[in-house]
Motif scaffolding. Structure first.
Motif, PDB file in Angstrom:
ATOM      1  N   TYR A 174     -45.710  -6.403 -44.302  1.00 22.23           N
ATOM      2  CA  TYR A 174     -44.683  -6.510 -45.343  1.00 22.23           C
ATOM      3  C   TYR A 174     -44.987  -5.588 -46.516  1.00 22.23           C
ATOM      4  O   TYR A 174     -44.085  -4.982 -47.102  1.00 22.23           O
TER       5      TYR A 174
ATOM      6  N   VAL B   7     -41.026  -9.084 -54.528  1.00 24.17           N
ATOM      7  CA  VAL B   7     -40.954  -9.009 -53.067  1.00 24.17           C
ATOM      8  C   VAL B   7     -42.072  -9.833 -52.438  1.00 24.17           C
ATOM      9  O   VAL B   7     -41.856 -10.582 -51.475  1.00 24.17           O
TER      10      VAL B   7
ATOM     11  N   PRO C  43     -37.227 -12.516 -46.197  1.00 24.26           N
ATOM     12  CA  PRO C  43     -37.798 -11.269 -46.719  1.00 24.26           C
ATOM     13  C   PRO C  43     -36.757 -10.167 -46.917  1.00 24.26           C
ATOM     14  O   PRO C  43     -36.831  -9.409 -47.892  1.00 24.26           O
ATOM     15  N   LEU C  44     -35.776 -10.086 -46.023  1.00 21.52           N
ATOM     16  CA  LEU C  44     -34.711  -9.088 -46.180  1.00 21.52           C
ATOM     17  C   LEU C  44     -33.849  -9.404 -47.403  1.00 21.52           C
ATOM     18  O   LEU C  44     -33.501  -8.508 -48.186  1.00 21.52           O
TER      19      LEU C  44
ATOM     20  N   TRP D 252     -34.763  -5.129 -55.119  1.00 24.39           N
ATOM     21  CA  TRP D 252     -34.437  -3.706 -55.210  1.00 24.39           C
ATOM     22  C   TRP D 252     -33.198  -3.469 -56.076  1.00 24.39           C
ATOM     23  O   TRP D 252     -33.165  -2.546 -56.898  1.00 24.39           O
TER      24      TRP D 252
ATOM     25  N   MET E  65     -41.333 -13.199 -50.086  1.00 21.97           N
ATOM     26  CA  MET E  65     -41.540 -13.110 -48.637  1.00 21.97           C
ATOM     27  C   MET E  65     -42.476 -14.185 -48.092  1.00 21.97           C
ATOM     28  O   MET E  65     -42.692 -14.231 -46.876  1.00 21.97           O
TER      29      MET E  65
ATOM     30  N   TYR F  41     -36.001  -8.706 -50.573  1.00 22.50           N
ATOM     31  CA  TYR F  41     -36.138  -7.276 -50.872  1.00 22.50           C
ATOM     32  C   TYR F  41     -34.843  -6.717 -51.445  1.00 22.50           C
ATOM     33  O   TYR F  41     -34.878  -5.933 -52.407  1.00 22.50           O
TER      34      TYR F  41
ATOM     35  N   PHE G  93     -42.206  -2.946 -47.564  1.00 19.21           N
ATOM     36  CA  PHE G  93     -41.411  -3.214 -48.751  1.00 19.21           C
ATOM     37  C   PHE G  93     -42.006  -2.667 -50.045  1.00 19.21           C
ATOM     38  O   PHE G  93     -41.302  -2.578 -51.051  1.00 19.21           O
TER      39      PHE G  93
END
Length: 337
Positions: free
Chosen positions: A148, A105, A83-84, A91, A109, A87, A152
């Motif tokens: 999440y 996103v 997920p990091l 982004w 995720m 994102y 996010f």
């Protein structure tokens, strides 16, 4: 569980492409027909959710206790690291297009709970361990979805925690409990062999139901989607970069922890495959009236099939290399004894 044999991969992709094309054409040339089809979104959503849940073998969770180390690594990768990464990619490439960014996103995720297992089988990975991973992935991602979304996507779309919780309860947690009950009762009534045949029929129906939902999305929103067609190239680039990074992550974790090849292949597949059908259904219920978010999810799903096919071949090449090196090592050792 959506079963994809080697030939089924391209077949499912063709269903999705045909759904996009037909939905776009109907929405543009026959808007009245498109509007009537759009009225069937809710029943299609509920049917898709029910069948996705019905096909999951929650009894396989009992196998998790036999390999806690692998499950801990898979959960860390799927629900923290990826997920990091997702994102950051969304982004950086789509920060100026927040709705597409949110769609990506959500796609990034959520680890797959269906077709990754057949690609694991194609790559000669640990299918038994993957079967136990499916219900775990599904339960954790449904529980983490509100968190999440707040973390996010809260700045890009309005997310009300209370409304989101009630939506998930109504659309997903209640159907989940009913699907588990139906699964167990029908397995008992029909017996193992006939019930497995029923699950196979459900697997065959799911691609058509996903295609119907995609058609309904495009038929009612083609004008809005086409206004932003220039962004699609950035969405594709983001998905490609994400898949490269998840592959590198799977390779690094497998080598660092000295996983045997079957677990290596399984980790690579579960970190690569995403749960687009369920997340599309969840997001349409939780964030209604957001066709650009849904379009990003559909685009990711289209790219995913060829990626997983290529990944299975890469992993098989790695397996052959490992086998050759092992034989070479044993032959060299025998000579020196």
């Amino acid at each position: 569980m959506l079963t994809l044999k080697a030939s089924g991969v391209s077949f499912t992709s063709l269903i999705l492409l045909a759904a996009i094309a037909l939905g776009s054409a109907l929405g543009h040339f026959a808007p009245d027909t498109g509007e009537r089809l759009g009225d069937w979104v809710d029943p299609t959503l509920l049917s898709l959710v029910a069948l996705l849940f019905f096909g999951v073998r929650f009894g396989a969770l009992l196998q998790a206790a036999s390999n806690l180390r692998f499950f801990a690594v898979a959960l860390l990768a799927n629900f923290v690291l990826i997920p990091l990464i997702g994102y950051a990619v969304a982004w950086l490439l789509l920060g100026h297009h927040p709705l597409f960014m949110v769609g990506l996103v959500i796609y990034f995720m959520s680890p797959c709970t269906d077709w990754f297992l057949d690609f694991t089988r194609l790559a000669k990975g640990n299918v038994a361990l993957g079967t136990a991973l499916i219900p775990l992935n599904m339960l954790v991602q449904l529980l983490l979805y509100p968190l999440y979304l707040q973390l996010f996507a809260g700045q890009a779309v309005a997310v009300e925690a209370g409304a989101l919780g009630s939506t998930l309860l109504q659309w997903f947690l209640q159907p989940l409990l009913l699907a588990i009950a139906a699964h167990q009762v029908l397995r008992w009534l029909l017996g193992g062999e006939r019930f497995e045949a029923l699950l196979a029929r459900v697997d065959q129906l799911l691609p058509w139901l996903i295609g119907l939902l995609v058609l309904e999305i495009f038929v009612g929103n083609i004008a809005v989607i086409l206004e932003h067609r220039g962004v699609f190239a950035w969405v594709l680039l983001a998905v490609f970069i994400f898949f490269v990074l998840t592959f590198l992550l799977g390779e690094a974790l497998s080598r660092l922890l000295h996983f045997d090849y079957p677990e290596h292949a399984l980790l690579s597949m579960t970190t690569a495959a995403r749960n687009a059908p369920l997340m599309l259904a969840v997001t349409m219920a939780a964030l209604p009236g957001q066709p650009l978010i849904y379009a990003a999810l559909v685009i990711g799903m289209l790219v995913e099939f060829p990626h997983l096919t290529a990944l299975s071949r890469v992993l098989l090449g790695t397996r052959r290399e490992r086998t050759w090196l092992s034989h070479l090592f044993q032959a060299t050792r025998s000579r020196h004894q």
